[in-house]
Design an enzyme around this catalytic site. Structure first.
Site, PDB file in Angstrom:
ATOM      1  N   ASP A 415     -21.516 -27.754 -29.684  1.00 14.21           N
ATOM      2  CA  ASP A 415     -22.235 -26.983 -28.675  1.00 14.21           C
ATOM      3  C   ASP A 415     -23.738 -26.943 -28.889  1.00 14.21           C
ATOM      4  O   ASP A 415     -24.487 -26.611 -27.962  1.00 14.21           O
ATOM      5  CB  ASP A 415     -21.666 -25.570 -28.604  1.00 14.21           C
ATOM      6  CG  ASP A 415     -20.310 -25.536 -27.917  1.00 14.21           C
ATOM      7  OD1 ASP A 415     -20.043 -26.451 -27.115  1.00 14.21           O
ATOM      8  OD2 ASP A 415     -19.512 -24.626 -28.181  1.00 14.21           O
ATOM      9  N   TYR A 496     -17.133 -21.351 -21.931  1.00 15.37           N
ATOM     10  CA  TYR A 496     -17.100 -20.234 -22.875  1.00 15.37           C
ATOM     11  C   TYR A 496     -18.418 -19.482 -22.939  1.00 15.37           C
ATOM     12  O   TYR A 496     -19.498 -20.077 -22.879  1.00 15.37           O
ATOM     13  CB  TYR A 496     -16.737 -20.725 -24.285  1.00 15.37           C
ATOM     14  CG  TYR A 496     -15.251 -20.704 -24.544  1.00 15.37           C
ATOM     15  CD1 TYR A 496     -14.556 -19.504 -24.660  1.00 15.37           C
ATOM     16  CD2 TYR A 496     -14.527 -21.889 -24.675  1.00 15.37           C
ATOM     17  CE1 TYR A 496     -13.190 -19.479 -24.880  1.00 15.37           C
ATOM     18  CE2 TYR A 496     -13.162 -21.880 -24.900  1.00 15.37           C
ATOM     19  CZ  TYR A 496     -12.496 -20.662 -25.009  1.00 15.37           C
ATOM     20  OH  TYR A 496     -11.137 -20.634 -25.221  1.00 15.37           O
TER      21      TYR A 496
END
Length: 797
Positions: A415, A496
């Site tokens: 990420d 997310y």
């Protein structure tokens, strides 16, 4: 939405009807001790006037502050004059273009000399990431160009012209080949164009529409309700030079494509930079592989082809659909009332210098820095004037999936490559942070422009729902409140939302935690093969088991930089005491050992107590000054150890912790360009762990927080923060001679015999109205960034 301008706060006086004797107290006759609610409100003629304290005065300038607009422009102009760069908006994969410019943060040696010894202010340097794709930069080694990390500086120094050089001293290499490089928007668009061309072909489109659903509009068409994207990482075959990628097709209503799978998977060959040469190498449907689009269509047209159930798309785009996250259903009793909020009846109790991003609260002080890659980082963290850590901050977060289909089996997101700073969209006042929180804005530079985001992180004081200390004795009762100071940021990366929190306590303890919410990345549920990898959670949806492992850097300086790591096992033992030599007692003992060299550790190896100790300073009682690390539970590492999705680019994830000797050249555990470069990453933390001595050295702890997520129906439609959480606590351990919250006024002491209550001069019964400022929802810019503004250190609203 507006909150009422004035809140009436009434606290009734605490009363004690009868004093009780020490004998009664010792007998714990608790029914004798009680408080009584006041039967009438006290008339209030005054309005509380909560005050804001004066601005904090930093002892030094924030040397970690991001580049200002003048510095950024100077760097950008220098790079344009040095290299033939194409403006990003006009660039192709065959051009040279700039992706990022940010501060190259000063090394610890220079920083601590400035902070502690009145040394010179460290020179300012920038780092830049550039893709070189024009013909003159291609070669046999880099046939499709490469990404390069550059160092620029010193900046703003009179009489000195900044220089541009390769940033090879900080990384294992400064160049990363295009094949395993960053999936930037230009590369992403090339693949998207390829998908559209293939899917809209005359032969394939009818097949796809029939298998997914007649009501959808296909990928590439106006107002499409279908999406397709390839997973991370790319698969690069070094022998053949081919680059392939597994992709899947989702239905996309209400941005919930991660939980609306179709069961269609394709493997694409995306070698090179010319999308006209890309092709689909394989299709997978119903666990059957087809080695070409032609084979897939031919099988579809055969009479024995089995068509899988599809999602009822008519239910998706409504408030009744399972993907809808807004309010629905019958309301609960009394739920129309505003939930409890945090107020500061006598004003704020913490200070900040906004320009320097320097915070103080109850003997805590530290600087905050922000970056596109990792968001918040804390520097020069001190308690009661003593540095506890030079640096605390996020390094990387991976999400590694398991599943019965090729998309899940090939998924491992890094990420940091997407960015924690640039994806920290505006926090919602009163919802993401309490009413009393202060919001802070951030800036970063990308693609040749300055970017600005408001409400990227917040700071607030909060009172925990339990006391910090308490005791009811035979003659007295004492209770200490538990206020904490908190910094929060929330980053939304794809499906997310990561909720990061740094929490500080009165006794010198601090906590680092992360929570996750949002949509799971679900899989199409196959009843024959899906069960080992997840539960069926909707019609055709499986909750794929996956790990979130997040790595942090903690550069501790416990009573100086001469530190060591010790583990203390708490173990059973047989013991014979000198006062009873004839008997063997079964008991338990502590057994301490020192970690001598750089190493990987798991929490089980710590034996119960893991300490970062001073190597040369003891407290009065002869114990090494130390901080203890306490993990919230379970393993903090990835479960799969030898997968096709992660290699040397995330060696830190194979164990719970790593301890290394601090080096200025070992600044971080990961990098944006690590995501696709599995075997030869630009940052390889395994090279840090080379057996050097740790005993008495300046050391760094690289620790993980982990969420081993086995989704269930409670994750539909959204995973919730209350259950998806991981945290670590660092707390003083023999660091002081006694517990350090005794000096707070936020405690009470009651003596039974005299019936005297002592609140240390703090008014615990403020009798007045408190004015609450309306929540500033207009300050939230949820469309992301404003480009091209002079935004460095811009004051928060």
């Amino acid at each position: 939405m507006k909150f009422l301008g004035v809140l009436t706060l009434t606290l009734s006086a605490i009363t004690l009807t009868d004093a009780i004797s020490p004998r009664q107290a010792k007998a714990k006759s608790q029914d004798q001790l009680y408080t009584k609610r006041s039967e009438s409100y006290i008339k209030r003629d005054t309005l509380c006037s909560p005050s804001f304290p004066k601005e904090a005065v930093p002892p030094k300038a924030n040397i970690w502050a991001d580049l200002d607009t003048v510095e950024t422009k100077d760097v950008f102009d220098l790079l344009k004059n040095t290299y033939p760069l194409t403006p990003f908006e006009n660039a192709t994969l065959f051009d040279n273009y700039l992706m990022w410019i940010e501060l190259l943060r000063p090394n610890k040696t220079s920083a601590t000399d400035y902070l502690d010894n009145n040394g010179a202010v460290p020179d300012r340097y920038a780092r830049a990431s550039i893709f070189f794709g024009s013909e003159e930069y291609t070669s046999e080694e880099y046939p499709n160009g490469y990404w390069q990390e550059l160092q620029i500086g010193p900046l703003g120094k009179n009489g000195t012209n900044p220089e541009v050089s390769e940033l090879d001293w900080l990384y294992t290499k400064s160049k990363v080949a295009y094949e395993v490089g960053y999936k930037d928007p230009i590369r992403f668009d090339a693949v998207t164009d390829f998908y559209e061309r293939e899917f809209l072909s005359e032969d394939l489109l009818p097949v796809l529409i029939d298998l997914v659903g007649e009501e959808i509009k296909w990928f590439g068409q106006d107002n499409s309700t279908v999406d397709c994207w390839g997973t991370d990482p790319l698969q690069f075959n070094k022998t053949t030079g081919r680059v392939t990628n597994w992709a899947t097709i989702f239905i996309n209503y209400q941005d919930a494509e991660d939980i609306t799978p179709t069961g269609l998977f394709l493997n694409t060959d995306i070698t090179g930079r010319n999308s006209s040469e890309f092709f689909i190498a394989k299709w997978v449907y119903n666990n059957i592989a087809y080695n070409s689009t032609e084979d897939f269509i031919k099988a579809y047209e055969s009479p024995d082809f089995v068509k899988l159930p599809t999602i009822d798309t008519s239910k998706l785009n409504s408030t009744d659909g399972f993907v809808y996250i807004g309010q629905k259903g019958e309301t609960r009793e009394l739920d129309e009332k505003l939930a409890p909020i945090v107020v500061e009846p006598q004003g704020r109790r913490w200070k900040v210098n906004e320009e320097q991003r320097y915070f103080t609260w109850m003997d805590w002080e530290f600087y905050v820095a922000w970056s596109r890659d990792v968001g918040l980082t804390l520097y020069d963290l001190k308690f009661k004037g003593e540095r506890i850590a030079f640096e605390i901050g996020l390094q990387e977060a991976i999400a590694e999936y398991a599943g019965d289909d090729p998309f899940q089996a090939h998924t491992a997101y890094f990420d940091r490559s997407y960015g924690f700073g640039n994806e920290a969209f505006g926090l919602i006042p009163g919802f993401d942070c309490p009413y009393n929180a202060e919001m802070f804005n951030t800036t970063w530079h990308s693609q040749g422009s300055n970017n600005y985001q408001n409400n990227s992180y917040c700071a607030f004081e909060f009172v925990e729902d339990y006391g910090l200390a308490r005791h009811a004795a035979s003659e007295y009762t004492g209770v200490t409140k538990n206020p904490t100071f908190n910094l929060r940021s929330i980053t939304t990366i794809g499906n997310y939302d990561y909720n990061f929190l740094y929490k500080f306590y009165l006794d010198g303890t601090f906590e680092v935690s992360v929570r996750a919410a949002g949509f799971i990345q679900g899989a199409y549920y196959n009843p024959d093969t899906g069960s080992p990898f997840g539960y069926r959670v909707n019609e055709v949806l499986s909750g794929s088991f996956h790990d979130h492992v997040l790595n942090f850097k903690a550069d501790f300086d416990i009573a100086g930089t001469s530190n060591k790591v010790s583990t203390t096992a708490l173990k059973p033992a047989n013991f014979t005491y000198p006062w009873d030599p004839e008997r063997v007692y079964s008991t338990k003992i502590k057994e301490r050992s020192v970690v001598q060299n750089e190493t990987y550790l798991n929490w089980a190896d710590a034996g119960g107590v893991l300490l970062i100790e001073s190597a040369d300073q003891n407290n009065t009682w002869g114990n090494p000054k130390a901080y203890r690390a306490i993990y919230g539970g379970g393993d903090a590492r990835r479960i799969a150890q030898n997968s096709v999705t992660i290699g040397k680019n995330a060696e830190w994830a194979s164990h719970d912790l790593i301890f290394t000797k601090q080096k200025d050249s070992e600044l971080q555990s990961s990098h944006v360009l690590n995501a696709n470069d599995l075997e030869d990453p630009i940052v390889d933390i395994s090279k840090y762990v080379d057996g050097e001595n740790l005993d008495g050295e300046d050391l760094v702890c690289w620790f993980n927080l982990a969420l081993h997520h086995l989704p269930n129906t409670n994750d539909i439609p959204n995973t919730i923060f209350s259950t998806a959480e991981s945290g670590i606590v660092f707390t003083p351990f023999n660091y002081f001679d006694s517990e350090q919250s005794r000096d707070t006024l936020q405690q009470m002491y009651y003596e039974y015999e005299t019936s005297e209550w002592d609140f240390n001069g703090v008014d615990v019964n403020p009798q007045c109205d408190i004015e609450i400022e309306p929540l500033a929802f207009h300050d939230v810019n949820y469309y992301g960034v404003t480009v091209g503004k002079d935004t460095t250190n811009i004051p928060s609203p």
